[in-house]
Design a protein around this motif. Structure first.
Motif, PDB file in Angstrom:
ATOM      1  N   ILE B  13       0.842  -1.201   0.000  1.00 15.26           N
ATOM      2  CA  ILE B  13       0.000   0.000   0.000  1.00 15.26           C
ATOM      3  C   ILE B  13       0.878   1.252   0.000  1.00 15.26           C
ATOM      4  CG2 ILE B  13      -1.631   1.362   1.400  1.00 15.26           C
ATOM      5  CD1 ILE B  13      -2.853  -1.337   2.313  1.00 15.26           C
ATOM      6  N   LYS B  16       2.448   1.770  -3.471  1.00 10.41           N
ATOM      7  CA  LYS B  16       1.515   2.258  -4.486  1.00 10.41           C
ATOM      8  C   LYS B  16       1.126   3.708  -4.236  1.00 10.41           C
ATOM      9  CE  LYS B  16      -0.417  -2.106  -6.000  1.00 10.41           C
ATOM     10  NZ  LYS B  16      -1.300  -3.193  -5.577  1.00 10.41           N
ATOM     11  N   GLU B  17       0.838   4.019  -2.975  1.00  6.81           N
ATOM     12  CA  GLU B  17       0.400   5.377  -2.639  1.00  6.81           C
ATOM     13  C   GLU B  17       1.518   6.385  -2.888  1.00  6.81           C
ATOM     14  OE1 GLU B  17      -2.558   6.624  -1.798  1.00  6.81           O
ATOM     15  OE2 GLU B  17      -3.537   4.646  -1.919  1.00  6.81           O
ATOM     16  N   ASN B  21       1.610   9.413  -5.767  1.00  5.82           N
ATOM     17  CA  ASN B  21       1.782  10.810  -5.395  1.00  5.82           C
ATOM     18  C   ASN B  21       3.183  11.335  -5.743  1.00  5.82           C
ATOM     19  OD1 ASN B  21      -0.788  11.678  -3.789  1.00  5.82           O
ATOM     20  ND2 ASN B  21      -0.332   9.610  -3.113  1.00  5.82           N
TER      21      ASN B  21
END
Lengths: 253, 113
Positions: B13, B16-17, B21
């Motif tokens: 997670i 990916k985050e 960004n």
């Protein structure tokens, strides 16, 4: 990378169809200014999405998927062997076997004439929805069938991982002791049926049927119980009735 | 030791985050872990230390919000602190409990640069 789910390859998990020459060698797993991003994402989000995807597939094909969980040695495979043999004329069965190593369990299931897929998790202590997703892809279970998923023998870790099953069945044998439900509450909390196996050994072990049910109901008041022995066959009929009821509900839905 | 799978999911997670960004690094990760989530914090710590090596989280600070369990009795509606899944209602002794807090297991935020 797998085109369906985008997973990368992973050396530790392998899935193989038992009794088929075709070797599927494709293994996977899920595979300068300070800014704060609100992520708010469930850690098991990916697993849960795939589990729902599996569930949708099972529902659409009217496949009753049962996730069997227990400690090692409680008799999951023996119960399956009995069930697959006794009910083979009434239902089509498929089995997914989860173990860290070897195809021993899958070989036993294969010997009953049932289509079986073995997942070896390597060091992994549980199955997850992603492994099931790929095992089912290779297995292609038919409509109106029953799929047994025998999880890795472990009363702790598989509890957190939804596989997309319809029901979770926890198996405990009388030799394990009657306090397991409160020592390992998560598994009993998330199951709908508790099978108490090896009741032929009750005269030889300090195990109170009343206590085990009392403890289990403290964790999960809705839990159902079936007492049986794969050795003597006592109680198996109740288990078969339970399966038939679930299939019936599925068909009517 | 399912905690290792949990840590790997958190890494995924975070990866990916931060990518989405366009982050160059992660300074802090904030997690919510409920008392009834099924996570053993010692095992989690052990898995964490091993798994973050050579990842974006290796040098990130980790903040854990521990969320206490809270149940509501489905019979008498008493709301009480719940520390175990087998805890009964302190008012009427019933075990039909609706767990309202404590099952959380999520990545709440990331601080990136």
């Amino acid at each position: 990378m797998c085109a369906t789910c985008g997973c990368d390859s992973n050396a530790s998990t392998s899935i193989q169809q038992i009794g088929e020459h075709h070797h599927h060698d494709h293994s996977h797993s899920h595979s300068q200014n300070k800014t704060m991003i609100a992520v708010e994402k469930d850690v098991l989000h990916e697993n849960n999405l795939l589990a729902q995807r599996n569930r949708g597939y099972f529902d659409a094909k009217n496949i009753l998927a049962l996730n069997l969980v227990s400690s090692p040695g409680s008799g999951k495979t023996s119960l399956l062997e009995k069930t697959l043999t006794d009910l083979r004329d009434q239902f089509s069965f498929y089995v997914i076997e989860g173990d860290q190593q070897t195809t021993r369990d899958a070989d036993r299931i294969h010997a009953t004439g049932t289509k079986v897929s073995q997942i070896n998790t390597g060091k992994g202590c549980h199955l997850d929805a992603h492994m099931i997703f790929h095992a089912v892809q290779g297995m292609k279970p038919k409509e109106n069938s029953i799929l047994f998923i025998e999880n890795v023998g472990n009363l702790v870790c598989p509890a957190m991982f939804d596989l997309g099953e319809k029901e979770r069945v926890v198996i405990i044998s009388v030799t394990e002791g009657d306090d397991k439900p409160i020592k390992y509450p998560d598994m009993f909390h998330t199951s709908t049926l508790c099978i108490i196996n090896k009741i032929d050994l009750l005269p030889y072990v300090p195990f109170s049927m009343e206590k085990v049910k009392d403890y289990a109901k403290q964790v999960n008041p809705n839990l159902e119980f079936i007492e049986l022995s794969c050795t003597t066959g006592q109680g198996l009929q109740n288990w078969y009735e339970w399966i038939k009821e679930k299939v019936l509900v599925e068909t009517e839905a | 030791m399912h905690e290792l799978s949990i840590v790997m999911s958190i890494l995924d997670i975070a990866d990916k985050e931060s990518e989405r960004n366009h982050a160059s690094g992660i300074e802090e990760i904030e997690l919510d872990i409920g008392e009834l989530s099924g996570i053993d914090l010692n095992a989690f710590d052990f898995a964490w230390q091993q798994a973050i090596k050579s990842t974006k989280l290796e040098n990130a600070a980790r903040k854990i919000n521990h969320i206490e369990g809270e149940g509501k009795c489905m019979d008498c509606e008493t709301v009480f602190m719940m520390h175990n899944l087998y805890d009964s209602c302190p008012n009427c002794g019933d075990h039909f409990i609706n767990i309202q807090k404590g099952k959380e297991l999520r990545v709440r935020s990331l601080t990136i640069n």
